[in-house]
Design an enzyme around this catalytic site. Structure first.
Site, PDB file in Angstrom:
ATOM      1  N   ALA A  76      12.427 -30.549  11.026  1.00  0.00           N
ATOM      2  CA  ALA A  76      11.457 -29.655  11.678  1.00  0.00           C
ATOM      3  C   ALA A  76      10.032 -30.209  11.639  1.00  0.00           C
ATOM      4  O   ALA A  76       9.210 -29.892  12.516  1.00  0.00           O
ATOM      5  CB  ALA A  76      11.504 -28.278  11.023  1.00  0.00           C
ATOM      6  N   PRO A 129      13.275 -31.437   5.930  1.00  0.00           N
ATOM      7  CA  PRO A 129      13.728 -30.141   5.448  1.00  0.00           C
ATOM      8  C   PRO A 129      15.053 -29.670   6.058  1.00  0.00           C
ATOM      9  O   PRO A 129      15.321 -29.898   7.236  1.00  0.00           O
ATOM     10  CB  PRO A 129      12.596 -29.187   5.840  1.00  0.00           C
ATOM     11  N   ASN A 130      15.824 -29.048   5.207  1.00  0.00           N
ATOM     12  CA  ASN A 130      17.107 -28.410   5.544  1.00  0.00           C
ATOM     13  C   ASN A 130      18.252 -29.402   5.728  1.00  0.00           C
ATOM     14  O   ASN A 130      19.406 -28.991   5.865  1.00  0.00           O
ATOM     15  CB  ASN A 130      16.977 -27.511   6.786  1.00  0.00           C
ATOM     16  N   HIS A 148      17.242 -38.254  15.301  1.00  0.00           N
ATOM     17  CA  HIS A 148      17.673 -36.862  15.314  1.00  0.00           C
ATOM     18  C   HIS A 148      19.176 -36.826  15.547  1.00  0.00           C
ATOM     19  O   HIS A 148      19.686 -37.518  16.436  1.00  0.00           O
ATOM     20  CB  HIS A 148      16.952 -36.064  16.406  1.00  0.00           C
ATOM     21  N   TYR A 208      25.036 -29.776  14.117  1.00  0.00           N
ATOM     22  CA  TYR A 208      24.799 -30.937  13.258  1.00  0.00           C
ATOM     23  C   TYR A 208      26.077 -31.560  12.684  1.00  0.00           C
ATOM     24  O   TYR A 208      25.999 -32.556  11.972  1.00  0.00           O
ATOM     25  CB  TYR A 208      23.852 -30.548  12.115  1.00  0.00           C
ATOM     26  N   ASN A 263      14.486 -39.134   9.689  1.00  0.00           N
ATOM     27  CA  ASN A 263      14.786 -37.892  10.401  1.00  0.00           C
ATOM     28  C   ASN A 263      13.844 -36.846   9.809  1.00  0.00           C
ATOM     29  O   ASN A 263      14.135 -36.260   8.764  1.00  0.00           O
ATOM     30  CB  ASN A 263      16.248 -37.476  10.215  1.00  0.00           C
ATOM     31  N   ARG A 276      17.518 -29.042  23.754  1.00  0.00           N
ATOM     32  CA  ARG A 276      17.383 -27.804  22.985  1.00  0.00           C
ATOM     33  C   ARG A 276      16.075 -27.073  23.338  1.00  0.00           C
ATOM     34  O   ARG A 276      15.496 -27.324  24.385  1.00  0.00           O
ATOM     35  CB  ARG A 276      17.512 -28.140  21.497  1.00  0.00           C
ATOM     36  N   ARG A 308      25.075 -26.148   7.498  1.00  0.00           N
ATOM     37  CA  ARG A 308      24.087 -25.536   8.376  1.00  0.00           C
ATOM     38  C   ARG A 308      24.432 -25.821   9.835  1.00  0.00           C
ATOM     39  O   ARG A 308      24.596 -26.988  10.220  1.00  0.00           O
ATOM     40  CB  ARG A 308      22.744 -26.174   8.015  1.00  0.00           C
ATOM     41  N   ASP A 361       0.383 -39.606  10.276  1.00  0.00           N
ATOM     42  CA  ASP A 361      -0.692 -40.407   9.681  1.00  0.00           C
ATOM     43  C   ASP A 361      -0.145 -41.344   8.610  1.00  0.00           C
ATOM     44  O   ASP A 361      -0.565 -42.504   8.521  1.00  0.00           O
ATOM     45  CB  ASP A 361      -1.774 -39.498   9.074  1.00  0.00           C
ATOM     46  N   GLU A 390      12.777 -43.341  14.453  1.00  0.00           N
ATOM     47  CA  GLU A 390      12.894 -41.874  14.354  1.00  0.00           C
ATOM     48  C   GLU A 390      14.302 -41.492  14.798  1.00  0.00           C
ATOM     49  O   GLU A 390      14.788 -41.993  15.819  1.00  0.00           O
ATOM     50  CB  GLU A 390      11.857 -41.239  15.284  1.00  0.00           C
TER      51      GLU A 390
HETATM   52  C1  DQA Z   1      16.766 -32.522  13.817  1.00  0.00           C
HETATM   53  C2  DQA Z   1      16.219 -31.759  15.020  1.00  0.00           C
HETATM   54  C3  DQA Z   1      15.039 -30.896  14.617  1.00  0.00           C
HETATM   55  O1  DQA Z   1      14.521 -30.205  15.758  1.00  0.00           O
HETATM   56  C4  DQA Z   1      15.466 -29.857  13.599  1.00  0.00           C
HETATM   57  O2  DQA Z   1      14.366 -29.107  13.170  1.00  0.00           O
HETATM   58  C5  DQA Z   1      16.200 -30.459  12.458  1.00  0.00           C
HETATM   59  C6  DQA Z   1      17.104 -31.586  12.662  1.00  0.00           C
HETATM   60  C7  DQA Z   1      18.058 -33.302  14.148  1.00  0.00           C
HETATM   61  O3  DQA Z   1      18.444 -34.129  13.333  1.00  0.00           O
HETATM   62  O4  DQA Z   1      18.676 -33.084  15.208  1.00  0.00           O
HETATM   63  O5  DQA Z   1      16.133 -29.953  11.343  1.00  0.00           O
HETATM   64  O6  DQA Z   1      15.793 -33.467  13.396  1.00  0.00           O
END
Ligand code: DQA
Length: 141
Positions: free
Chosen positions: A78, A11-12, A101, A24, A75, A108, A19, A88, A99
């Protein structure tokens, strides 16, 4: 035959570039996708690139990957910090999982320090900015 890697974004991340650019960066998700595809071609990888703001859509994409993909670069955004459902689904996937980020989540807020997904991930990358996507692809070659 080249390996198929699913690159999944939570998301986002559709707002990447707009954003919180101080966290980011200014690249859009389309920029990231283009760079991922270029890098993948040099590694002989094929890419399925996906973003959703919906947890269930990400779960279903991981189910789809079960039948098709050699690996998943995710990624979870949230959902990293909340989603047992995504964990799962990843536990039901047999291939490699990385994974990612963009930001260094450990620098953070405390609620970002725990990841459900890390329990399944073979490798975790954080804090390399959007460059991390290209670096992480190396894991799958
Ligand atoms: C994120 C870090 C997460 O905590 C956050 O909610 C994101 C982006 C990152 O890419 O740094 O939306 O996954």
């Amino acid at each position: 035959m080249s390996k198929l890697i699913y690159v999944l974004n939570g998301p986002n991340l559709n707002l990447l570039g707009k954003r919180e650019p101080e966290i980011y960066g200014s690249e859009t998700l389309a920029d990231v996708e283009a760079r991922v595809r270029r890098k993948a071609a040099t590694l002989g990888l094929e890419i399925e690139f996906f973003q959703s703001n919906y947890e269930g859509a990400i779960v279903e994409k991981i189910h789809e990957a079960r039948e098709r993909a050699a690996g998943i670069l995710i990624n979870p955004a949230a959902y990293t910090h909340t989603s047992v459902a995504i964990l799962d689904a990843l536990n039901a996937f047999d291939g490699a999982v990385v994974e990612l980020h963009i930001s260094n989540v450990h620098q953070r807020e405390a609620f970002r320090h725990h990841s459900y997904v890390s329990a399944r991930a073979d490798a975790v990358m954080a804090g390399f900015g959007t460059l991390g996507y290209e670096l992480a692809l190396e894991h799958f070659k």
